[in-house]
Every structure is written in C-alpha cells, then in structure tokens.
Design a protein around this motif. Structure first.
Motif, PDB file in Angstrom:
ATOM      1  N   ALA A  69      52.409  -9.857  11.983  1.00 59.16           N
ATOM      2  CA  ALA A  69      53.842 -10.165  11.989  1.00 59.16           C
ATOM      3  C   ALA A  69      54.677  -8.923  11.671  1.00 59.16           C
ATOM      4  CB  ALA A  69      54.141 -11.280  10.990  1.00 59.16           C
ATOM      5  N   LYS A  70      54.193  -8.102  10.706  1.00 57.37           N
ATOM      6  CA  LYS A  70      54.926  -6.881  10.343  1.00 57.37           C
ATOM      7  C   LYS A  70      54.999  -5.905  11.514  1.00 57.37           C
ATOM      8  CE  LYS A  70      53.843  -6.890   5.378  1.00 57.37           C
ATOM      9  NZ  LYS A  70      53.069  -6.217   4.300  1.00 57.37           N
ATOM     10  N   VAL A  71      53.847  -5.699  12.184  1.00 55.74           N
ATOM     11  CA  VAL A  71      53.813  -4.778  13.327  1.00 55.74           C
ATOM     12  C   VAL A  71      54.685  -5.308  14.458  1.00 55.74           C
ATOM     13  CG1 VAL A  71      52.339  -3.791  15.114  1.00 55.74           C
ATOM     14  CG2 VAL A  71      51.539  -3.859  12.745  1.00 55.74           C
ATOM     15  N   THR A  72      54.577  -6.619  14.728  1.00 57.04           N
ATOM     16  CA  THR A  72      55.389  -7.235  15.781  1.00 57.04           C
ATOM     17  C   THR A  72      56.869  -7.080  15.473  1.00 57.04           C
ATOM     18  OG1 THR A  72      53.638  -8.860  16.200  1.00 57.04           O
ATOM     19  CG2 THR A  72      55.824  -9.380  17.042  1.00 57.04           C
ATOM     20  N   ALA A  73      57.242  -7.299  14.215  1.00 60.15           N
ATOM     21  CA  ALA A  73      58.645  -7.178  13.817  1.00 60.15           C
ATOM     22  C   ALA A  73      59.148  -5.746  13.998  1.00 60.15           C
ATOM     23  CB  ALA A  73      58.815  -7.618  12.369  1.00 60.15           C
ATOM     24  N   LYS A  74      58.348  -4.776  13.544  1.00 58.94           N
ATOM     25  CA  LYS A  74      58.767  -3.375  13.635  1.00 58.94           C
ATOM     26  C   LYS A  74      58.919  -2.942  15.091  1.00 58.94           C
ATOM     27  CE  LYS A  74      57.707   1.144  11.571  1.00 58.94           C
ATOM     28  NZ  LYS A  74      56.769   1.894  10.690  1.00 58.94           N
ATOM     29  N   ALA A  75      57.920  -3.274  15.924  1.00 56.86           N
ATOM     30  CA  ALA A  75      58.009  -2.931  17.347  1.00 56.86           C
ATOM     31  C   ALA A  75      59.160  -3.688  18.002  1.00 56.86           C
ATOM     32  CB  ALA A  75      56.686  -3.269  18.050  1.00 56.86           C
ATOM     33  N   GLY A  76      59.363  -4.944  17.565  1.00 56.98           N
ATOM     34  CA  GLY A  76      60.456  -5.742  18.114  1.00 56.98           C
ATOM     35  C   GLY A  76      61.817  -5.159  17.797  1.00 56.98           C
ATOM     36  N   PHE A 127      55.034   2.677  20.178  1.00 55.52           N
ATOM     37  CA  PHE A 127      55.802   2.886  21.408  1.00 55.52           C
ATOM     38  C   PHE A 127      55.277   1.983  22.526  1.00 55.52           C
ATOM     39  CE2 PHE A 127      56.497   5.027  25.493  1.00 55.52           C
ATOM     40  CZ  PHE A 127      57.883   5.158  25.468  1.00 55.52           C
ATOM     41  N   VAL A 128      53.949   1.847  22.611  1.00 58.87           N
ATOM     42  CA  VAL A 128      53.337   1.000  23.643  1.00 58.87           C
ATOM     43  C   VAL A 128      53.777  -0.452  23.468  1.00 58.87           C
ATOM     44  CG1 VAL A 128      51.143   0.041  24.469  1.00 58.87           C
ATOM     45  CG2 VAL A 128      51.351   2.492  24.048  1.00 58.87           C
ATOM     46  N   ILE A 129      53.705  -0.958  22.243  1.00 61.87           N
ATOM     47  CA  ILE A 129      54.099  -2.354  21.979  1.00 61.87           C
ATOM     48  C   ILE A 129      55.602  -2.546  22.225  1.00 61.87           C
ATOM     49  CG2 ILE A 129      54.213  -4.177  20.235  1.00 61.87           C
ATOM     50  CD1 ILE A 129      51.394  -3.547  21.130  1.00 61.87           C
ATOM     51  N   SER A 130      56.394  -1.578  21.767  1.00 68.07           N
ATOM     52  CA  SER A 130      57.846  -1.667  21.966  1.00 68.07           C
ATOM     53  C   SER A 130      58.202  -1.653  23.447  1.00 68.07           C
ATOM     54  CB  SER A 130      58.551  -0.507  21.245  1.00 68.07           C
ATOM     55  OG  SER A 130      58.275  -0.527  19.861  1.00 68.07           O
ATOM     56  N   SER A 131      57.518  -0.791  24.212  1.00 67.48           N
ATOM     57  CA  SER A 131      57.760  -0.713  25.657  1.00 67.48           C
ATOM     58  C   SER A 131      57.406  -2.019  26.344  1.00 67.48           C
ATOM     59  CB  SER A 131      56.949   0.430  26.279  1.00 67.48           C
ATOM     60  OG  SER A 131      57.335   1.664  25.736  1.00 67.48           O
TER      61      SER A 131
END
Length: 465
Positions: free
Chosen positions: A237-244, A18-22
C-alpha cells in the motif's frame, strides 16, 4: 495464503518507482483526460482556478484513492470492492462499472475523440457519419486484433509514441505560455460557473471516469508492486501510494495547464459543444495543419493503446466471472458493442454517459472511502450497507436529473427534481448524496463500535433468565 512478509526487504529504487508511476499514468491518461479539462476551462472562463480545484478532487485525488482501496482491501478487482454487501451487489456493481468504462461510454470515446479532433475537421459535413463509421470500424478492428493475439505490439509502440505525443502536448503548453491566446482572468464565465464553479468542476471530473477505471485497473498496479517483491499488504500500500502520488501529480499538472489553456481560447473562439472541438481549435491555432495532422495521428495511437487495455480488462474480468464464455468471445462482443456505440457520435455519448456517471460516482466514492478506512471497522458489512443504502436514493435522483431533456424535463422528471431540491440538502450543487452518506456512516460506525457492549448486555440478560 496471503503473504505477510516482503519477499524484497530493500527499498525500491527510483527507477522501479518510475516504472510503477508510468504504468499508473498510462492507465489513467486517455481520451477524456484531454478534452474535458479544456472544455472546463471554456465553461469556467475567469473562474478557471476555482473550477480546477473542484475538478482535481474527482479527477486526481479520487482515482489515487481508488487504487489505494484495491491495495488496502487486498482486492482482486471491482467485484471484491463491493463484496462486503454480498455477491449480488458485487456482481451488479462490477457489471455497471465495466459497462460504463467499457462498451457503453468509455471505450467508444477512445475512437470518437481522435476522430472528432483529427479526421472530422478534414471531411465535408455530409461525410461525417460515413467517416466515423469507417474510422471506428478500423479502430476497433485493430483493438480486437492486438488483444486477440495478446500481442505486445501496441505496448511497444506506445512506449515510443506516447512520449512523443506528450512532447508535442508540452510544446503546445510552452507556446501557450509564451504566446497566450488571451488573459484567462478576463474571459467570460458561463452562467453555471458564476457562483458554483468549484462544485461544477467537481462534477465535471466525473467525466474522466478515472475513479471507476482505478477500481478496474488498480489490481494491475498492486500486482506489479508485488512482482517487485513488496508482498506485505502494508508495504504494498505504501509503495502504491507513493507511486500513485507521482503519477497523479503529473496528471494534475497537465489538467491545470489544459484548463487554463481552455479559458484562454475564449479570446478567439466561442464555447464549443465539447472538448474535442476546442482541442482541435487550440492545436490548429498553435501548430497549423501539419501540427494538427501529426498530433491527431499520435492521439489515435494513444487512444488505441487505452482501448486495448479497456477491452482486454473487460474480457478478462467477465471471463473470470462467466467462464462458459471464452475470453476471445467476450473480447469480440466488447469491440462490436463499442463500435456500435461510437457511431452515435461524441456529443451523444457524453450526453447519455452523464446520467450513469451521476448515479455511479456517489457509490464509487463511498465504496472507495469505506475501503480505504476499512481497517478501522474490519470491513463490517453493516457499515457498508447503511452508507450505500442511504446513498442510493440521492444517486437515483441525480441520474434522472442528468438525463437529456426528453427524460429530465418530462412530468415525472420534474416531479422528482422538485422533490429532491425541497428535501435533500445541497441538491442544487449535485452533492445531495453527501448528508445521507454521512448519516449512514454515523449510524453504521456507531452500531459497529457499540455492538460488543450490546452483545455483552444481552448475554448477561440471557444468563440471568
């Protein structure tokens, strides 16, 4: 040395995602994200759904891919994205991107949008220019002060006021659903959107500048993910993609509703000159004077947080590549230039930003796609050079054709446009760069994959002789 293993082997929690997505949402959602979808709805009318589909590709999918491009290539910023083509191209591309989302167009818009929405409607016509001068001076003075002090004040304020702003925006959405101004499916369609609504929506997405911003801010997100312990490139990259996906899905939902609302306004208002006017009309219709004043205040603060991020990123990147000039000097020049540009007014900024976006976006799109797929060809400079080289001429033609009439309707402008439409496929759709870019990709990849065989044959021939 680059980390190849994660410092944190555990899956991230929902709160961390949620923090990264925000963070991603906050970086992307700025002034243009409000006004352009509404204006698109007015232009598309009954064809709003088709236009929205095109808009979502360049305003949602492409920004997500731009962040992934930074992650996949382990880049430290825009410069690294263009580095396979050499330092001169990389530096030029970085300067053009920062100038476009910075002092020439993007940053001035953070001041002109809240002014045109919140302040200008309250002023007599004769005070428009003076009002903009005073407002933009105070606005960029505040942006300079916060960035100069490197203070967290604006971030803290943003954590409180941005959610309130979104709450008010969603209240307008609710009112729009409960008491729509009109039926979107029955509204008139402007000439450009009668038969090419998808492609015009695609091009309208350029105006958000989010794909360019993603290249500039992507490293911020990638670094934040690393700080959570995901240092292995593939995991990052996986975490960035999911949050993105979470962040851009939220933005995409807001876009869809804004485009729909924009189309419904045609039941009461004519197509406006820009989305700022349409947004003001919509807010006043649903919330009256008090709601308009409150939303305009919150919009100003929201845009100010965006401006602080833009001026700081500009100053940091330019100080990194031109260290003889201090961060704070770059910051002052950025704020002063943005202030001057803002006083040309929102309509002028949009009119003159369009040619630059028509030129830069084809380069940004092919570089983003090349970066995301670069593991397939090892970031071979030959592939980059052929794709970008074949994209250059159509991008130049599109830029000339998008200039205001003083340039595009001149003898030279019309000569280029006629040549472009006769020679390049899809020129009438603004997509004439696609076929040349594909040709460049086929040639580049063919050379990359066949080169080992050629090299082997050459070596054998040399040995025999």
């Amino acid at each position: 040395m680059e980390n190849t293993q994660d410092l944190n082997n555990k899956p991230l929690t929902k709160q961390q995602y949620f923090v990264i997505s925000s963070m991603l949402f906050g970086l992307f959602f700025g002034a243009g994200n409000l006004i352009f979808p509404i204006h698109l709805g007015q232009l598309a009318g009954a064809h709003w759904m088709t236009a929205t589909a095109g808009f979502l590709i360049t305003a949602v999918l492409l920004p997500l891919l731009s962040v992934l491009a930074i992650s996949v290539t382990r880049s430290q910023g825009v410069y690294d994205i263009g580095k396979p083509l050499g330092p001169v191209f990389a530096l030029t591309f970085m300067i053009l991107i920062h100038a476009t989302i910075g002092p020439l167009f993007g940053t001035p818009r953070t001041a002109t949008v809240p002014f045109s929405v919140g302040i200008q409607p309250l002023l007599p016509l004769s005070f428009d220019q003076v009002g903009l001068l005073v407002f933009s001076a105070l606005f960029f003075g505040a942006a300079f002060w916060v960035s100069f002090k490197e203070s967290n004040v604006m971030v803290s304020v943003g954590k409180i006021l941005n959610p309130v702003f979104l709450l008010l925006l969603f209240s307008i959405f609710a009112l729009g659903f409960l008491s729509p101004m009109g039926q979107a499916a029955k509204q008139s369609v402007t000439a450009a959107y009668q038969y090419q609504s998808f492609f015009n929506g695609f091009l309208e997405g350029y105006n958000t500048m989010d794909a360019l911003a993603g290249l500039a801010f992507g490293v911020t997100v990638v670094t934040a993910v690393k700080q959570l312990g995901k240092t292995k490139p593939s995991e990052n990259a996986k975490v960035t993609a999911k949050a993105g996906v979470f962040a851009t899905a939220a933005i995409g939902f807001i876009y869809v509703v804004l485009v729909w609302l924009g189309s419904t306004t045609l039941a009461h208002f004519k197509v406006s000159a820009d989305g700022g006017v349409a947004f003001n009309q919509m807010v006043s219709y649903y919330l009256g004077g008090f709601g308009h004043a409150l939303l305009a205040t919150l919009l100003t603060v929201t845009c100010l947080t965006t401006a602080v991020g833009l001026v700081a990123a500009f100053a940091q990147d330019f100080h990194k590549h031109f260290p003889r000039v201090s961060y704070r000097t770059w910051l002052g020049m950025m704020c002063a230039a943005s202030f001057l540009t803002a006083n040309f007014g929102l309509d002028t900024i949009i009119a003159w930003s369009t040619p630059m976006l028509m030129f830069l976006y084809p380069f940004a799109m092919v570089l983003i796609l090349l970066s995301v797929t670069s593991p397939l060809f090892g970031r071979d400079p030959v592939v980059y050079a052929l794709v970008v080289g074949f994209t250059t001429v159509p991008a130049l033609f599109d830029m000339v054709g998008a200039f205001p009439p003083v340039v595009s309707q001149s003898g030279f402008g019309q000569m280029l446009t006629n040549f472009q439409h006769h020679v390049l496929p899809f020129a009438n759709l603004g997509m004439d760069w696609v076929v040349p870019a594909v040709v460049g990709a086929v040639l580049g990849l063919g050379y990359h994959w066949l080169r080992p065989a050629f090299d082997k044959q050459r070596a054998t021939f040399t040995e025999r002789n």
